[in-house]
Scaffold this motif. Structure first.
Motif, PDB file in Angstrom:
ATOM      1  N   LEU A  52       0.889   7.302   7.990  1.00  0.00           N
ATOM      2  CA  LEU A  52       1.223   5.924   7.592  1.00  0.00           C
ATOM      3  C   LEU A  52       2.367   5.934   6.577  1.00  0.00           C
ATOM      4  CD1 LEU A  52      -0.038   2.972   7.937  1.00  0.00           C
ATOM      5  CD2 LEU A  52      -1.129   3.387   5.729  1.00  0.00           C
ATOM      6  N   ASN A 101     -10.168  -4.355   6.483  1.00  0.00           N
ATOM      7  CA  ASN A 101      -8.711  -4.509   6.380  1.00  0.00           C
ATOM      8  C   ASN A 101      -8.205  -4.775   7.788  1.00  0.00           C
ATOM      9  OD1 ASN A 101      -6.093  -4.455   5.581  1.00  0.00           O
ATOM     10  ND2 ASN A 101      -6.051  -2.292   4.977  1.00  0.00           N
ATOM     11  N   PHE A 145       0.881  -1.176   0.000  1.00  0.00           N
ATOM     12  CA  PHE A 145       0.000   0.000   0.000  1.00  0.00           C
ATOM     13  C   PHE A 145       0.916   1.222   0.000  1.00  0.00           C
ATOM     14  CE2 PHE A 145      -2.906   3.074   2.177  1.00  0.00           C
ATOM     15  CZ  PHE A 145      -3.824   3.138   1.148  1.00  0.00           C
ATOM     16  N   ARG A 158       3.311  -6.036   2.997  1.00  0.00           N
ATOM     17  CA  ARG A 158       2.557  -6.064   4.248  1.00  0.00           C
ATOM     18  C   ARG A 158       1.722  -7.330   4.330  1.00  0.00           C
ATOM     19  NH1 ARG A 158      -2.747  -2.084   3.318  1.00  0.00           N
ATOM     20  NH2 ARG A 158      -3.470  -3.159   1.453  1.00  0.00           N
ATOM     21  N   SER A 172      -3.783  -2.708  -3.264  1.00  0.00           N
ATOM     22  CA  SER A 172      -4.711  -2.189  -2.243  1.00  0.00           C
ATOM     23  C   SER A 172      -5.856  -3.179  -2.105  1.00  0.00           C
ATOM     24  CB  SER A 172      -5.293  -0.830  -2.668  1.00  0.00           C
ATOM     25  OG  SER A 172      -6.099  -0.992  -3.819  1.00  0.00           O
ATOM     26  N   VAL A 173      -6.579  -3.057  -1.016  1.00  0.00           N
ATOM     27  CA  VAL A 173      -7.795  -3.859  -0.848  1.00  0.00           C
ATOM     28  C   VAL A 173      -8.758  -3.523  -1.986  1.00  0.00           C
ATOM     29  CG1 VAL A 173      -9.744  -4.353   0.684  1.00  0.00           C
ATOM     30  CG2 VAL A 173      -7.500  -3.816   1.658  1.00  0.00           C
ATOM     31  N   GLN A 174      -8.834  -2.210  -2.290  1.00  0.00           N
ATOM     32  CA  GLN A 174      -9.790  -1.762  -3.300  1.00  0.00           C
ATOM     33  C   GLN A 174      -9.575  -2.492  -4.620  1.00  0.00           C
ATOM     34  OE1 GLN A 174      -8.380   0.164  -0.986  1.00  0.00           O
ATOM     35  NE2 GLN A 174      -9.502   2.078  -0.645  1.00  0.00           N
ATOM     36  N   ILE A 210     -13.600  -1.658   3.436  1.00  0.00           N
ATOM     37  CA  ILE A 210     -13.700  -1.339   2.013  1.00  0.00           C
ATOM     38  C   ILE A 210     -14.933  -2.056   1.468  1.00  0.00           C
ATOM     39  CG2 ILE A 210     -12.435  -1.290  -0.181  1.00  0.00           C
ATOM     40  CD1 ILE A 210     -10.857  -0.025   2.222  1.00  0.00           C
TER      41      ILE A 210
HETATM   42  O1  LIG Z   1      -5.599  -1.341   0.872  1.00  0.00           O
HETATM   43  C1  LIG Z   1      -5.730  -0.327   1.599  1.00  0.00           C
HETATM   44  N1  LIG Z   1      -6.642   0.610   1.247  1.00  0.00           N
HETATM   45  C2  LIG Z   1      -6.841   1.755   1.998  1.00  0.00           C
HETATM   46  O2  LIG Z   1      -7.706   2.595   1.636  1.00  0.00           O
HETATM   47  C3  LIG Z   1      -6.038   1.911   3.146  1.00  0.00           C
HETATM   48  N2  LIG Z   1      -5.976   2.890   4.105  1.00  0.00           N
HETATM   49  C4  LIG Z   1      -5.021   2.503   4.996  1.00  0.00           C
HETATM   50  O3  LIG Z   1      -4.676   3.160   6.031  1.00  0.00           O
HETATM   51  N3  LIG Z   1      -4.487   1.306   4.637  1.00  0.00           N
HETATM   52  C5  LIG Z   1      -5.107   0.911   3.492  1.00  0.00           C
HETATM   53  N4  LIG Z   1      -4.970  -0.184   2.710  1.00  0.00           N
END
Ligand SMILES: O=c1[nH]c(=O)c2[nH]c(=O)[nH]c2[nH]1
Length: 267
Positions: free
Chosen positions: A140, A221, A129, A146, A193-195, A254
């Protein structure tokens, strides 16, 4: 009238059922929690206190058990369709029957929504991320590698239920989620990303199951932070990618629904 009832339905929820199909030595079990929700063609029960049309929620509960006994139970979708059709056939004043995953409106076509819940998956590699929005609120650091852990909830709706094999569709969705996380065994699949992982899984599901209208997914998450061992020089290593602290709360959350564009154009 100054006020209008804009929506109404009533029924029994949390109807627990275990069905055992006995074929000789092979016993197949299904355990469901059913909710029935009927809408009647009048509001006199609410407005006048006239109960004559009310199919008691107790009778609705009995119907679940009696139909399970008479017709058996194959999968949640078929059993729900059976119940929904039963309520509309048995009571002409019922205009809509929702059975947990199925909604059937009188003179309409069945709307089937299926789902899975609590599918826990975790990646120990190929998840990053980075390059997210930076301003005075951001603390962050970029994370190139990760732990990505989530508990997937997914719901999908059918555009048509003709010739649908609900069990097979369920398995396809589950496999698409597992594949979307793990990828091929030698290289895995990269998640920026999760998205994006969610989107790619949803796309895979819609590509594979043509009868689906849309797929909703929810992925918390679940954060795991590397335990800071830098004050323990005898551990011998500055980096720690083995010992993590699971963080219960808060978690990211998410959610997205991916729908077919050609269906949205018809709406
Ligand atoms: O995959 C992620 N999407 C986010 O929108 C996000 N926001 C965050 O703090 N970590 C993550 N990880």
């Amino acid at each position: 009238m100054v006020y209008a009832i804009t929506e109404r339905e009533y029924g029994k929820s949390l109807v627990k059922l275990l069905h055992v199909k006995r074929d000789g030595l092979v016993h197949t079990i299904k355990e469901f929690e059913v909710a029935t929700k009927l809408k009647l063609n009048s509001e006199k029960d609410y407005i006048e206190g006239n109960n004559e049309d009310i199919v008691a929620t107790d009778s609705q509960k009995n119907t679940v058990y009696l139909l399970a006994k008479r017709f058996g139970v194959s999968n949640p979708e078929r059993f729900a369709l059976l119940l929904a059709r039963h309520f509309l056939n048995q009571y002409s004043h019922v205009v809509r029957a929702k059975i947990e995953v199925v909604t059937l409106v009188r003179n309409g076509t069945a709307q089937v929504e299926s789902g899975l819940n609590k599918l826990q998956v975790l990646k120990t590699t190929q998840s990053a991320f980075v390059n997210f929005y930076r301003d005075e609120f951001a603390s962050l650091p970029d994370m190139e590698d990760r732990i990505f852990s989530t508990v997937v909830k997914a719901n999908w709706t059918y555009d048509t239920i003709a010739n649908v094999n609900f069990d097979q569709a369920f398995e396809k969705v589950k496999l698409a989620i597992l594949r979307g996380f793990a990828g091929c065994p030698d290289r895995g699949v990269y998640s920026p990303s999760v998205q994006q992982s969610m989107y790619l899984i949803q796309k895979d599901i819609l590509d594979q199951i043509r009868q689906l209208r849309d797929v909703y997914m929810q992925m918390p998450n679940k954060h795991y932070f590397s335990v800071d061992l830098s004050k323990f020089p005898r551990v011998g290593s500055k980096t720690n990618d083995e010992v993590f602290l699971p963080v219960d709360k808060p978690s990211g959350m998410i959610e997205a629904t991916l729908a077919r564009n050609d269906f949205r154009a018809k709406m």
